[in-house]
Design an enzyme around this catalytic site. Structure first.
Site, PDB file in Angstrom:
ATOM      1  N   THR A  55       0.837  -1.207   0.000  1.00 42.60           N
ATOM      2  CA  THR A  55       0.000   0.000   0.000  1.00 42.60           C
ATOM      3  C   THR A  55       0.870   1.256   0.000  1.00 42.60           C
ATOM      4  O   THR A  55       2.095   1.187  -0.171  1.00 42.60           O
ATOM      5  CB  THR A  55      -1.040  -0.057   1.153  1.00 42.60           C
ATOM      6  OG1 THR A  55      -1.962   1.026   0.973  1.00 42.60           O
ATOM      7  CG2 THR A  55      -0.395   0.036   2.532  1.00 42.60           C
ATOM      8  N   LYS A  59       3.200   1.556  -3.918  1.00 41.35           N
ATOM      9  CA  LYS A  59       2.521   0.826  -5.003  1.00 41.35           C
ATOM     10  C   LYS A  59       3.179   0.974  -6.373  1.00 41.35           C
ATOM     11  O   LYS A  59       3.062   0.082  -7.205  1.00 41.35           O
ATOM     12  CB  LYS A  59       1.055   1.284  -5.105  1.00 41.35           C
ATOM     13  CG  LYS A  59       0.160   0.764  -4.000  1.00 41.35           C
ATOM     14  CD  LYS A  59      -1.273   1.158  -4.300  1.00 41.35           C
ATOM     15  CE  LYS A  59      -2.223   0.711  -3.224  1.00 41.35           C
ATOM     16  NZ  LYS A  59      -3.621   0.986  -3.592  1.00 41.35           N
ATOM     17  N   ASP A  95      -7.114  -3.407  -7.305  1.00 39.73           N
ATOM     18  CA  ASP A  95      -7.934  -2.243  -6.930  1.00 39.73           C
ATOM     19  C   ASP A  95      -9.058  -1.989  -7.948  1.00 39.73           C
ATOM     20  O   ASP A  95     -10.199  -1.706  -7.573  1.00 39.73           O
ATOM     21  CB  ASP A  95      -7.072  -0.983  -6.828  1.00 39.73           C
ATOM     22  CG  ASP A  95      -6.229  -0.967  -5.567  1.00 39.73           C
ATOM     23  OD1 ASP A  95      -6.650  -1.568  -4.557  1.00 39.73           O
ATOM     24  OD2 ASP A  95      -5.147  -0.351  -5.589  1.00 39.73           O
ATOM     25  N   GLY A 120      -9.488  14.338  -9.098  1.00 36.96           N
ATOM     26  CA  GLY A 120      -8.120  13.951  -8.769  1.00 36.96           C
ATOM     27  C   GLY A 120      -7.449  13.295  -9.960  1.00 36.96           C
ATOM     28  O   GLY A 120      -8.134  12.735 -10.833  1.00 36.96           O
ATOM     29  N   GLY A 123      -2.166   8.684  -8.522  1.00 36.05           N
ATOM     30  CA  GLY A 123      -2.063   7.243  -8.734  1.00 36.05           C
ATOM     31  C   GLY A 123      -3.400   6.530  -8.649  1.00 36.05           C
ATOM     32  O   GLY A 123      -3.670   5.591  -9.413  1.00 36.05           O
ATOM     33  N   ALA A 124      -4.263   6.960  -7.743  1.00 37.08           N
ATOM     34  CA  ALA A 124      -5.559   6.281  -7.584  1.00 37.08           C
ATOM     35  C   ALA A 124      -6.387   6.418  -8.853  1.00 37.08           C
ATOM     36  O   ALA A 124      -7.034   5.465  -9.305  1.00 37.08           O
ATOM     37  CB  ALA A 124      -6.311   6.854  -6.386  1.00 37.08           C
TER      38      ALA A 124
HETATM   39  P1  ATR Z   1      -0.273  10.416  -5.940  1.00 37.81           P
HETATM   40  O1  ATR Z   1      -1.524   9.603  -5.870  1.00 37.81           O
HETATM   41  O2  ATR Z   1       0.223  10.531  -7.340  1.00 37.81           O
HETATM   42  O3  ATR Z   1       0.770  10.068  -4.915  1.00 37.81           O
HETATM   43  P2  ATR Z   1      -1.168  12.685  -4.332  1.00 37.81           P
HETATM   44  O4  ATR Z   1      -0.189  13.769  -4.077  1.00 37.81           O
HETATM   45  O5  ATR Z   1      -1.553  11.791  -3.224  1.00 37.81           O
HETATM   46  O6  ATR Z   1      -0.685  11.925  -5.632  1.00 37.81           O
HETATM   47  O7  ATR Z   1      -2.488  13.391  -4.892  1.00 37.81           O
HETATM   48  C1  ATR Z   1      -3.532  12.650  -5.435  1.00 37.81           C
HETATM   49  C2  ATR Z   1      -4.558  13.614  -6.000  1.00 37.81           C
HETATM   50  O8  ATR Z   1      -5.181  14.337  -4.941  1.00 37.81           O
HETATM   51  C3  ATR Z   1      -3.978  14.650  -6.945  1.00 37.81           C
HETATM   52  O9  ATR Z   1      -4.869  14.778  -8.000  1.00 37.81           O
HETATM   53  C4  ATR Z   1      -3.947  15.917  -6.108  1.00 37.81           C
HETATM   54  O10 ATR Z   1      -4.100  17.117  -6.852  1.00 37.81           O
HETATM   55  P3  ATR Z   1      -2.838  17.821  -7.585  1.00 37.81           P
HETATM   56  O11 ATR Z   1      -2.548  16.975  -8.777  1.00 37.81           O
HETATM   57  O12 ATR Z   1      -3.332  19.169  -7.926  1.00 37.81           O
HETATM   58  O13 ATR Z   1      -1.736  17.821  -6.568  1.00 37.81           O
HETATM   59  C5  ATR Z   1      -5.176  15.716  -5.279  1.00 37.81           C
HETATM   60  N1  ATR Z   1      -5.169  16.522  -4.030  1.00 37.81           N
HETATM   61  C6  ATR Z   1      -4.520  16.258  -2.900  1.00 37.81           C
HETATM   62  N2  ATR Z   1      -4.773  17.204  -1.967  1.00 37.81           N
HETATM   63  C7  ATR Z   1      -5.606  18.089  -2.557  1.00 37.81           C
HETATM   64  C8  ATR Z   1      -6.244  19.290  -2.125  1.00 37.81           C
HETATM   65  N3  ATR Z   1      -6.081  19.787  -0.897  1.00 37.81           N
HETATM   66  N4  ATR Z   1      -7.023  19.933  -3.011  1.00 37.81           N
HETATM   67  C9  ATR Z   1      -7.217  19.449  -4.256  1.00 37.81           C
HETATM   68  N5  ATR Z   1      -6.653  18.324  -4.722  1.00 37.81           N
HETATM   69  C10 ATR Z   1      -5.867  17.651  -3.881  1.00 37.81           C
END
Ligand code: ATR
Length: 267
Positions: A55, A59, A95, A120, A123-124
């Site tokens: 997790t 991942k 998933d 968003g 990765g998800a």
């Molecule tokens: P990953 O899954 O690639 O590790 P992450 O940093 O956990 O990425 O973020 C996952 C998603 O949540 C991204 O789309 C992120 O938006 P950005 O691409 O603009 O960074 C979104 N996200 C996280 N926190 C956020 C917030 N406070 N407001 C809006 N979007 C958010």
């Protein structure tokens, strides 16, 4: 294996599956830092481990440590399940199938011909686009705070012109979304970004990939803005676990009983 991992419900879920199916398994949480991931997996393999769930935040990194990847892990760009077989490591991703089993099976949604909005572009989101496209939707819109990341994903799945990207505040006008999925990580930080409330129209089903014992910020937001139903991702959690259990043990557990035992649904 994760970092952190102490919040994980997976040991409870797998214990219930094992009891139900009469399988003799031991499933423990292993907190592993990114620097130690490779050696921890090697040690697990040496000591006779048969399978791992991987997790956050490992991942994606784990892909390079597997000897073989399934197509769904490759397309998702992430693996959540490792299978140790005849000295080699197979990386898979359960998933996407977990989400589909929850949406189509447990929740009875019909997505063919529907417009789907994903909030968003991390990765998800990457992990769920291909499985959602298999259901034959009319369109998938990826809305993200950072437009470029949504555009990258839309282009990656670009053979299907029905995947498009936008910002939260720049939604395509007058599209009726049947399903809105929150795939941001904002809720983990207790944040509720300015999600596009206008995207919720009559009959809209809202689904949060995150889950909690009380309603997540997104599920509260969706209920407040008129979603017909607002559901957290407990079902996906149990279904992805069941698919992993099946890969390891060759036995498919009954998920509905386990889902009832562990979940809390925001309505
Ligand atoms: P990953 O899954 O690639 O590790 P992450 O940093 O956990 O990425 O973020 C996952 C998603 O949540 C991204 O789309 C992120 O938006 P950005 O691409 O603009 O960074 C979104 N996200 C996280 N926190 C956020 C917030 N406070 N407001 C809006 N979007 C958010």
């Amino acid at each position: 294996m994760g970092y952190p991992v102490s919040h994980s419900r997976s040991p409870v879920i797998h214990r219930l599956f094992a009891l139900q199916t009469g399988q003799n398994i031991q499933y423990e949480l292993l907190q592993v830092t990114p620097q130690n991931l490779e050696s921890a997996i090697a040690q697990f393999q040496r000591t006779g481990g048969k399978g791992l769930n991987i997790t956050v935040p490992h991942k994606t990194e784990v892909l390079r440590l597997a000897d073989q990847l399934t197509e769904r892990a490759e397309v998702a760009g992430a693996a959540n399940t490792l299978i140790f077989q005849n000295g080699s490591i197979i990386g898979d991703n359960t998933d996407g199938i977990g989400l589909l089993r929850d949406l189509l099976g447990n929740l009875g949604l019909q997505l063919a011909g529907c417009n789907i909005l994903i909030l968003g572009a991390g990765g998800a989101t990457r992990g769920i686009i291909a499985p959602l496209l298999e259901t034959g939707p009319e369109s998938i819109t990826i809305a993200n705070r950072t437009l470029e990341k949504a555009q990258d994903l839309a282009e990656r799945f670009g053979d299907s012109a029905n995947v498009t990207a936008c910002r939260f505040n720049d939604m395509p006008p007058s599209t009726h979304f049947s399903l809105i999925i929150n795939a941001t990580s904002a809720g983990f930080k207790g944040e509720t970004p300015p999600y596009p409330a206008a995207a919720i129209s009559d009959g809209c089903f809202c689904y949060d990939l995150s889950y909690g014992l009380t309603a997540t910020p997104f599920s509260r937001w969706a209920a407040k803005h008129g979603a017909a139903r607002s559901v957290m991702g407990w079902g996906m959690l149990v279904e992805q676990a069941a698919e992993s259990f099946y890969l390891w043990r060759g036995v498919r557990p009954n998920t509905s009983a386990v889902l009832k035992q562990i979940s809390v649904t925001a309505s």
